[in-house]
Write an enzyme that holds these catalytic residues in place. Structure first.
Site, PDB file in Angstrom:
ATOM      1  N   THR A 187       6.418   0.870   1.852  1.00 16.99           N
ATOM      2  CA  THR A 187       7.410   1.707   2.540  1.00 16.99           C
ATOM      3  C   THR A 187       6.650   2.650   3.453  1.00 16.99           C
ATOM      4  OG1 THR A 187       8.838   1.633   0.596  1.00 16.99           O
ATOM      5  CG2 THR A 187       9.314   3.324   2.237  1.00 16.99           C
ATOM      6  N   LEU A 218       0.837  -1.205   0.000  1.00 19.41           N
ATOM      7  CA  LEU A 218       0.000   0.000   0.000  1.00 19.41           C
ATOM      8  C   LEU A 218       0.870   1.253   0.000  1.00 19.41           C
ATOM      9  CD1 LEU A 218      -2.557  -1.257   2.676  1.00 19.41           C
ATOM     10  CD2 LEU A 218      -2.739  -1.406   0.190  1.00 19.41           C
ATOM     11  N   PRO A 219       0.277   2.418  -0.283  1.00 19.12           N
ATOM     12  CA  PRO A 219       1.101   3.628  -0.412  1.00 19.12           C
ATOM     13  C   PRO A 219       1.844   4.039   0.859  1.00 19.12           C
ATOM     14  CG  PRO A 219      -1.063   3.952  -1.439  1.00 19.12           C
ATOM     15  CD  PRO A 219      -1.128   2.646  -0.707  1.00 19.12           C
ATOM     16  N   LYS A 274       7.135  11.398   0.053  1.00 21.38           N
ATOM     17  CA  LYS A 274       6.736  10.718   1.293  1.00 21.38           C
ATOM     18  C   LYS A 274       7.938  10.044   1.943  1.00 21.38           C
ATOM     19  CE  LYS A 274       5.860   6.554   0.984  1.00 21.38           C
ATOM     20  NZ  LYS A 274       5.591   5.152   0.795  1.00 21.38           N
ATOM     21  N   LYS A 313      15.415   0.805   4.423  1.00 19.28           N
ATOM     22  CA  LYS A 313      14.792   1.275   3.177  1.00 19.28           C
ATOM     23  C   LYS A 313      14.843   2.805   3.082  1.00 19.28           C
ATOM     24  CE  LYS A 313      11.969   1.529  -0.378  1.00 19.28           C
ATOM     25  NZ  LYS A 313      12.469   1.346  -1.740  1.00 19.28           N
TER      26      LYS A 313
HETATM   27  P1  NAD Z   1       0.558   2.659  -6.116  1.00 22.26           P
HETATM   28  O1  NAD Z   1      -0.091   3.904  -5.646  1.00 22.26           O
HETATM   29  O2  NAD Z   1       0.743   2.419  -7.568  1.00 22.26           O
HETATM   30  O3  NAD Z   1      -0.235   1.361  -5.511  1.00 22.26           O
HETATM   31  C1  NAD Z   1      -0.853   1.325  -4.266  1.00 22.26           C
HETATM   32  C2  NAD Z   1      -2.151   0.543  -4.424  1.00 22.26           C
HETATM   33  O4  NAD Z   1      -2.771   0.342  -3.140  1.00 22.26           O
HETATM   34  C3  NAD Z   1      -3.184   1.255  -5.306  1.00 22.26           C
HETATM   35  O5  NAD Z   1      -3.540   0.406  -6.383  1.00 22.26           O
HETATM   36  C4  NAD Z   1      -4.357   1.510  -4.351  1.00 22.26           C
HETATM   37  O6  NAD Z   1      -5.619   1.415  -4.986  1.00 22.26           O
HETATM   38  C5  NAD Z   1      -4.164   0.384  -3.344  1.00 22.26           C
HETATM   39  N1  NAD Z   1      -4.827   0.582  -2.060  1.00 22.26           N
HETATM   40  C6  NAD Z   1      -4.741   1.648  -1.216  1.00 22.26           C
HETATM   41  N2  NAD Z   1      -5.493   1.423  -0.104  1.00 22.26           N
HETATM   42  C7  NAD Z   1      -6.053   0.199  -0.255  1.00 22.26           C
HETATM   43  C8  NAD Z   1      -6.935  -0.599   0.548  1.00 22.26           C
HETATM   44  N3  NAD Z   1      -7.400  -0.175   1.742  1.00 22.26           N
HETATM   45  N4  NAD Z   1      -7.318  -1.805   0.081  1.00 22.26           N
HETATM   46  C9  NAD Z   1      -6.864  -2.244  -1.125  1.00 22.26           C
HETATM   47  N5  NAD Z   1      -6.032  -1.543  -1.935  1.00 22.26           N
HETATM   48  C10 NAD Z   1      -5.641  -0.328  -1.497  1.00 22.26           C
HETATM   49  O7  NAD Z   1       1.960   2.589  -5.352  1.00 22.26           O
HETATM   50  P2  NAD Z   1       3.236   1.651  -5.724  1.00 22.26           P
HETATM   51  O8  NAD Z   1       4.145   2.397  -6.647  1.00 22.26           O
HETATM   52  O9  NAD Z   1       2.746   0.283  -6.078  1.00 22.26           O
HETATM   53  O10 NAD Z   1       3.955   1.627  -4.292  1.00 22.26           O
HETATM   54  C11 NAD Z   1       3.467   0.842  -3.199  1.00 22.26           C
HETATM   55  C12 NAD Z   1       4.460   0.955  -2.059  1.00 22.26           C
HETATM   56  O11 NAD Z   1       5.735   0.475  -2.501  1.00 22.26           O
HETATM   57  C13 NAD Z   1       4.684   2.400  -1.567  1.00 22.26           C
HETATM   58  O12 NAD Z   1       4.861   2.401  -0.175  1.00 22.26           O
HETATM   59  C14 NAD Z   1       5.962   2.801  -2.284  1.00 22.26           C
HETATM   60  O13 NAD Z   1       6.667   3.804  -1.571  1.00 22.26           O
HETATM   61  C15 NAD Z   1       6.713   1.489  -2.341  1.00 22.26           C
HETATM   62  N6  NAD Z   1       7.683   1.312  -3.443  1.00 22.26           N
HETATM   63  C16 NAD Z   1       7.382   1.714  -4.719  1.00 22.26           C
HETATM   64  C17 NAD Z   1       8.333   1.528  -5.721  1.00 22.26           C
HETATM   65  C18 NAD Z   1       8.057   1.950  -7.156  1.00 22.26           C
HETATM   66  O14 NAD Z   1       9.024   1.976  -7.961  1.00 22.26           O
HETATM   67  N7  NAD Z   1       6.823   2.251  -7.544  1.00 22.26           N
HETATM   68  C19 NAD Z   1       9.576   0.929  -5.436  1.00 22.26           C
HETATM   69  C20 NAD Z   1       9.834   0.503  -4.145  1.00 22.26           C
HETATM   70  C21 NAD Z   1       8.876   0.701  -3.145  1.00 22.26           C
END
Ligand code: NAD
EC number: 1.1.1.31
Length: 306
Positions: A103, A65-66, A253, A178
């Site tokens: 994260t 999740l975010p 964030k 991280k």
């Molecule tokens: P994103 O916003 O694309 O995905 C998050 C998903 O969570 C969304 O699809 C949203 O609809 C869903 N969501 C939120 N609340 C929810 C709930 N209550 N029930 C079900 N689904 C829910 O974000 P992302 O890029 O996939 O990143 C996710 C995490 O990973 C973050 O913490 C980010 O910092 C970390 N991260 C991202 C990357 C990257 O390159 N994108 C790399 C490493 C770490």
């Protein structure tokens, strides 16, 4: 094979769940966004109507999740409305293993982990590195905090999504490691963008300059694997208008989390603070939803030379 619940199918969670299904696991998924569920079904996952249905019958559940508020809301039921009130820990059997790959702030990770332990549920904070490409290729790095025995139990499943599995220490240690990593990532991405912009403004080709620096002492991950200049690297977000990568707002964030950690540790982070201001400025210019490597555009204002 294991029955796995997977909540959060965004840029990272979608391909991670797909890799679990590809490895032969039964993967029950849920996301608030309908299109993400459709893509997950195409990848061999089973879509659930809500989070509770997704974890039903699962001894192992992963969330991606975010931010901390989403994780607390899902697992503890904090907050109200569509995104809150799940208290999903209550739906799990004794001894189940929760792996949160988001994260998030250390306090939230420890709070959810302690609540899980109080109910006899095992919990790991397991943020990842490697970006969307690493998630799709199954080559992520997992940085895990929690009990050693739980880390060992999680390894076979994590290995379906990643190549490097690290146990950083006790609960919350994964998030600390991280945050240090992402602060460094922000610094070398901004530095890479700055150096490329300088060279291009002086007439160099960005691809040629990238090759030169990539074989010289300026080489780094942002330059070599995630080049911020459009067209230099076919598979980088820069070559698809900065879509579908790591959103600037998520980097802001993470840098906020790093600043809070630095305050807690009484550790000076002047470069991290500058990077945070740069990415924050970029986000306030309407760039929050684009990939963080679009920071290069901050350096390309068409002002007349003085
Ligand atoms: P994103 O916003 O694309 O995905 C998050 C998903 O969570 C969304 O699809 C949203 O609809 C869903 N969501 C939120 N609340 C929810 C709930 N209550 N029930 C079900 N689904 C829910 O974000 P992302 O890029 O996939 O990143 C996710 C995490 O990973 C973050 O913490 C980010 O910092 C970390 N991260 C991202 C990357 C990257 O390159 N994108 C790399 C490493 C770490």
């Amino acid at each position: 094979m294991t029955r796995i619940g997977f909540i959060g199918l965004g840029n990272m969670g979608g391909p991670m769940a797909a890799n679990l299904a590809r490895a032969g696991h039964t993967v029950q998924v849920f996301d608030l966004v309908a299109e993400s569920l459709t893509r997950a079904i195409e990848a061999g996952c089973i879509a659930a109507g809500d989070a509770r249905e997704a974890v039903s019958g699962c001894e192992l559940v992963i969330s991606m999740l975010p931010a901390g508020e989403h994780v607390r809301s899902l697992w503890l039921g904090e907050g109200a409305g569509e995104r809150g009130g799940q208290d999903l820990l209550a739906a799990l059997p004794l001894g189940a293993l929760v792996i949160d790959c988001s994260t998030i702030d250390v306090a939230s990770a420890r709070q959810v982990g302690a609540a899980a332990q109080a109910r006899g549920i095992r919990f790991l904070d397991a943020p990842v590195s490697g970006g969307v490409a690493g998630a799709a290729a199954g080559t992520l790095t997992f940085i895990v905090g929690g009990e050693q025995a739980d880390f060992e139990a999680a390894k076979p499943v994590l290995a379906c999504m990643g190549q490097n599995l690290f146990h950083a220490g006790a609960l919350g240690a994964g998030q600390i490691a991280k945050m240090c990593n992402n602060m460094l990532l922000a610094i070398h991405m901004a530095g890479t963008a700055e150096a490329l912009a300088l060279g291009v403004k002086e007439g160099l080709d960005p691809g040629v300059l990238s090759t030169i620096m990539g074989k010289s002492s300026g080489n780094n991950w942002s330059l070599e694997r995630y080049n911020p200049w459009p067209g230099v690297m076919e598979n980088a977000p820069a070559s698809r208008n900065y879509q579908g990568g790591f959103m600037t707002r998520l980097m802001v964030k993470d840098l906020g989390l790093a600043m809070a950690l630095a305050e807690h540790a009484h550790s000076a982070v002047p470069m991290g603070a500058l990077a945070r201001n740069l990415f924050n400025l970029h986000a306030t210019k309407g760039q929050g939803a684009r990939d963080f490597s679009s920071i290069v555009e901050l350096y390309l204002d068409k002002t007349e030379p003085g």
